[in-house]
Every structure is written in C-alpha cells, then in structure tokens.
Design an enzyme around this catalytic site. Structure first.
Site, mmCIF file in Angstrom:
data_model
loop_
_atom_site.group_PDB
_atom_site.id
_atom_site.type_symbol
_atom_site.label_atom_id
_atom_site.label_comp_id
_atom_site.label_asym_id
_atom_site.label_seq_id
_atom_site.Cartn_x
_atom_site.Cartn_y
_atom_site.Cartn_z
ATOM 1 N N SER A 43 -2.487 3.572 4.882
ATOM 2 C CA SER A 43 -3.169 2.504 4.140
ATOM 3 C C SER A 43 -4.188 1.721 4.942
ATOM 4 O O SER A 43 -4.867 0.854 4.388
ATOM 5 C CB SER A 43 -2.146 1.545 3.538
ATOM 6 O OG SER A 43 -1.644 2.058 2.331
ATOM 7 N N LYS A 47 -7.609 1.615 3.436
ATOM 8 C CA LYS A 47 -7.988 0.686 2.364
ATOM 9 C C LYS A 47 -9.080 -0.271 2.825
ATOM 10 O O LYS A 47 -9.821 -0.819 2.001
ATOM 11 C CB LYS A 47 -6.771 -0.098 1.875
ATOM 12 C CG LYS A 47 -5.791 0.715 1.023
ATOM 13 C CD LYS A 47 -4.689 -0.171 0.464
ATOM 14 C CE LYS A 47 -3.828 0.568 -0.550
ATOM 15 N NZ LYS A 47 -2.755 1.350 0.058
ATOM 16 N N SER A 88 -1.250 -4.258 -0.302
ATOM 17 C CA SER A 88 -1.535 -2.844 -0.103
ATOM 18 C C SER A 88 -1.244 -2.030 -1.353
ATOM 19 O O SER A 88 -0.680 -0.935 -1.295
ATOM 20 C CB SER A 88 -0.725 -2.285 1.079
ATOM 21 O OG SER A 88 -1.343 -1.148 1.621
#
Length: 443
Positions: free
Chosen positions: A148, A151, A203
């Site tokens: 993640s 992102k 997230s």
C-alpha cells in the site's frame, strides 16, 4: 473503543496520536488499524519457550532482487487468461541517484556510524527530505513489492485530475474489494475529499477503487501511475494495481518509495489529509432488493499511523503489507529543524515491531552528519546528467503491467504536474498499521 489526543509539538500542525484500549494493545504489537479492519488480526502468538535466534539481516550482497522481486508466496501475480507476464523493467547502466547506489549491500559514507542492529528489512534508505541527500542505504535499488505504499503514487495522479468537491455513489465493487477497506457501501454518497482521506488515513482499497474508476478505470489508472513514476525518475517502480494489492510485474524499491513520497510532500492538501486525526465517514442505505437489510450509520474513522503514536519525531508516512511484500513503509520525521525520510521494504515484525525498526533508522539518520552523502533523491537530475551518454536510461521507462485495449490518451507533460523538485516541501502523517493480515491483504 478508540480515543485520540493531539500532542503538542514544536512544529505547528505536527500531530501525534495517543491510542487507548484495543488500539494501544495493537500498537504495542507493532500494528494499527481502523475499526473496519480490526477483525482481520490474528490472535496473539504464544510466548516462545526458548529464546529466539538473533536476527540476521538479509544478505543481499549478490544482488538477488536487482531485476525482479522475490518469488510470490501465492497466485496473486499470475496473469489473467490470454495475457502474459510483463517483462522485467530495464536496469539503467547508470544507477539513478548516483553510482554508489548501485551497491546491493550497505551504502555508507566514509566515517559514517554503523546502522542499528535488528533491522529486518531486506532493503532500506535514509535521506534528508529537504536537500534530497541520501545518507545511508541497504540495497536501495533492490526491487520488492510496495504493497500500500504505492497509494502515495495513486494520490499524486488523483490530485492532478479529480474534483475533490465531487460526490460519487459507492458501488458493490467498491464494497467487495479485497484487503483493507475504509467502509464504502453500495448507494453511499462520498465526496472525493472523503475518499482521498480514506485512502491515506485508513489505506482503504475501496477508496482506491472508487478513485480509479474516475481516472478511467483500473487499467488506465495503473498506466497513469506508471507514467508518473517514470517522470519522477522512479525507474524501479511498476504498479500492477491502484491499491497495492500484488499483481503481475509489481515492483518498486526503497529508493523509489523515497522519491515518490518526497514528491507527494510538495502537495499541502495531501499533507493536511495525512495529518488529520479523524473524520466522520458516511454510512450507506439498506439494499431494497435484500429482505431485512438495514441502513448502515456513519462512523468516526481514525488515522491509523502507529509511528506517530509511538515515535515523537514522526511527521508522517505510509505503510503497506501483503503476504508476498511483507512489511513496507515510507515516511518522515523532524528533529531540531532537520527533516529525514526513511523507507523500508520486505521487513518483518521480528525481533521488534517494524515501527520500532523505523524509529531506530530515524534515530540513526539524525546521528549522521549533514555533510555525509552517498547519493541524491533528485532522480530526474541524476538521469538528465547521465543522458545522452547512457542510452539505457531512455529505455528504462516502466510500461503498464496491465494491457489496455485502446491507445491511451496523451497525459499531461512533466511541466504540467506537481512533481519532485530540489526541495521536499512539508512532511505528512501516515499509517504503519501493517502485519499479520488474513489472506492476500494490503494495508
């Protein structure tokens, strides 16, 4: 269940969260998560009956991941029927960031102190956020899965293109996305501002999917992310999914994570979102086609940044986890006016939580003299100075890992984007709530 308290610090807007109850127990284990994903935690492990063997930091002297990440532990990277696995990204003859960063083991300036012990990360980097000077690293261009942390790259693309005031309607596809979710439900109404906050605070993979649909769909979003990474000079990076879930060809490096994060810090809105302690996240209505269904109320969504809770000098970051990527993190801290960035890849929560390993690396960096440098995060400058002598750099531009059926429209030029410059602007808050997820998860 959750309590948050702002902690007064020397720098305005710098926030540290105190977590109590369930969150405190989670933080002590090196974890952190929003209520929406708390049920995914494994039960506590029994205490070992014998002392664990001392940690041996992964040996990367033979450059085992210079071309591709380690083999996946599951089937997440198998190409879809009719598609082939993407070829590995080219390796420039001139290492981006400087020649010393070609080393696959420790990269230290003469006279620099030895790095801290018990760092489980196979790859890490410490740099000055403002000057871009790389102070120390281990296998900085080793290619691993970003989870993640990618992102941050999605956010850079989204801030260029989406209207933060626009309201979208949540879909079943958003709600059923794999991995960590913020809590989007079918029929719920969400502004893009809320989605972007959910992306970086919790997230949310559901938020990533909802944002990607506005950028032209998943395949087109991945293409845009990879183009943006190439423009930044992050040539080890290839996104395969908008959220960071593993997919064919996914890769990044500790160097690239730092370059991308530094670019994101130039956007004050992004910084503001990551430093937001909590928001009211909307609920969604009952499904009229489902007998007995009921309205879901909104709830308070907290910022899941364990590093901020536990390390006073932290001023933000982004974490990630999948079964194949293991623990990943990129973030920043400030002490006595000096701001540093740390990135780690392929780390484990043993022998100490990853947040504590990150803290140790920050402490280590603050002990390195400002004159020590082994490279630069000014990736584009590094590339421009090497060209045209190094023709390999012209070919080391990562394509999308997912084929698109139609030729993509022309994207904004480098000059039209807000990209990394010689200074990183301000630091952000972030989330290090990874570890021990069930299935192929990303946080």
């Amino acid at each position: 269940m959750f309590a948050y308290a702002a902690n007064s610090m020397s720098m305005p807007g710098k926030i540290r969260f105190a977590a109590f109850g369930a969150v405190a127990a989670v933080a002590a284990a090196g974890l952190g998560m929003s209520p929406a994903v708390a049920q995914q935690i494994e039960p506590p492990r029994p205490e070992p009956t014998t002392s664990p063997a001392p940690l041996t930091t992964p040996d990367t002297s033979d450059c085992p991941v210079r071309v591709t990440p380690p083999p996946p532990v599951d089937s997440s990277e198998e190409p879809q029927p009719g598609q082939t696995a993407p070829t590995p990204l080219p390796i420039p003859d001139s290492p981006v960031g400087g020649p010393l960063l070609a080393d696959c083991e420790l990269v230290l300036a003469p006279g620099a102190p030895e790095p801290p012990e018990e760092i489980s990360a196979a790859s890490w980097l410490v740099a000055d956020l403002d000057t871009g000077d790389v102070l120390a690293a281990k296998d900085p261009h080793g290619r691993h899965r970003p989870a993640s942390t990618i992102k941050t790259l999605l956010a850079l693309v989204a801030f260029d293109e989406i209207d933060l005031g626009r309201t979208i309607i949540g879909t079943t596809e958003d709600a059923n996305i794999e991995g960590s979710r913020a809590g989007i439900g079918p029929g719920g109404e969400y502004t893009n501002e809320i989605l972007m906050k959910a992306l970086v605070m919790a997230s949310g993979n559901d938020a990533a999917n909802a944002i990607a649909q506005q950028l032209g769909g998943v395949d087109e979003t991945v293409r845009k992310m990879n183009e943006y990474a190439a423009e930044l000079g992050a040539l080890d990076t290839r996104a395969a999914t908008p959220s960071g879930l593993d997919g064919p060809g996914m890769s990044s490096s500790a160097y690239d994570l730092a370059v991308i994060f530094r670019a994101a810090m130039e956007n004050p809105v992004f910084v503001e979102y990551l430093q937001t302690p909590h928001i009211d996240f909307p609920g969604y209505p009952a499904d009229p086609a489902t007998p007995g269904d009921f309205d879901r109320p909104g709830f308070a969504m907290g910022n899941d940044n364990v590093v901020n809770w536990m390390y006073p000098d932290s001023i933000g970051g982004k974490n990630g986890f999948t079964n194949s990527a293991r623990q990943t993190y990129v973030g920043a801290a400030e002490r006595d006016g000096r701001r540093l960035i740390v990135s780690v890849m392929m780390a484990e929560n043993e022998p100490k939580p990853v947040w504590q390993q990150v803290a140790d690396l920050f402490d280590y960096g603050f002990g390195i003299g400002e004159e020590s440098t082994v490279g630069t995060l000014d990736a584009r400058t590094s590339i421009d100075e090497a060209e045209p002598a190094d023709e390999s750099l012209a070919q080391a531009l990562p394509p999308s890992s997912v084929p698109v059926s139609d030729p993509p429209a022309e994207s904004p030029s480098m000059g039209q984007r807000v990209v990394v410059g010689s200074l990183g602007a301000l630091v952000v808050a972030a989330l290090l709530y990874g570890a021990f997820r069930v299935g192929r998860r990303t946080v």
